[in-house]
Design a protein around this motif. Structure first.
Motif: not given
Length: 119
Positions: A92-94
């Motif tokens: 999730g982009g993390n």
């Protein structure tokens, strides 16, 4: 290439929970620069065409996932601190996992433990 078989096993074991991608960056052990004696024979890339040709040698070893190349400005390697190599797990982009710099900090086994928790 040293731990490619371990990486490929990760792709086989966790392809159902993760998308894998290899980003081919500047050659860390170029034969016309600083090289290991038993390494592949790849010279430092002078242009994108040479980098694409060098990346093809990895594609031919069938890493079981897509292979893309970094720009000649080495922006991806710079932003991810990836020279000579580094493993990441993103969700999730993390950043869920940031491995140590290779070759000594390159640990497919650590990635395996992170991915097992995500299964």
């Amino acid at each position: 290439m040293f731990k490619l078989d371990e990486f490929k096993q990760l792709v086989r074991d966790f392809g159902d929970v993760a998308d894998f991608l290899v980003i081919y960056i500047s050659e860390a052990h170029a034969t016309d620069d600083w090289a290991f004696g038993n390494n592949v024979d790849i010279k430092q890339h002078r242009d994108l065409s040479e980098r694409l040709t060098a990346a093809q040698s990895l594609v031919e070893k069938d890493p079981l996932c897509p292979v893309v190349v970094d720009e000649m400005s080495n922006i991806t390697a710079s932003r991810y601190g990836a020279l000579p190599e580094r493993l990441y797990v993103l969700q999730g982009g993390n950043v869920m996992y940031k491995g140590g710099k290779g070759p000594w900090g390159y640990s497919p086994e650590e990635v395996r433990m992170v991915l097992q928790k995500m299964k």
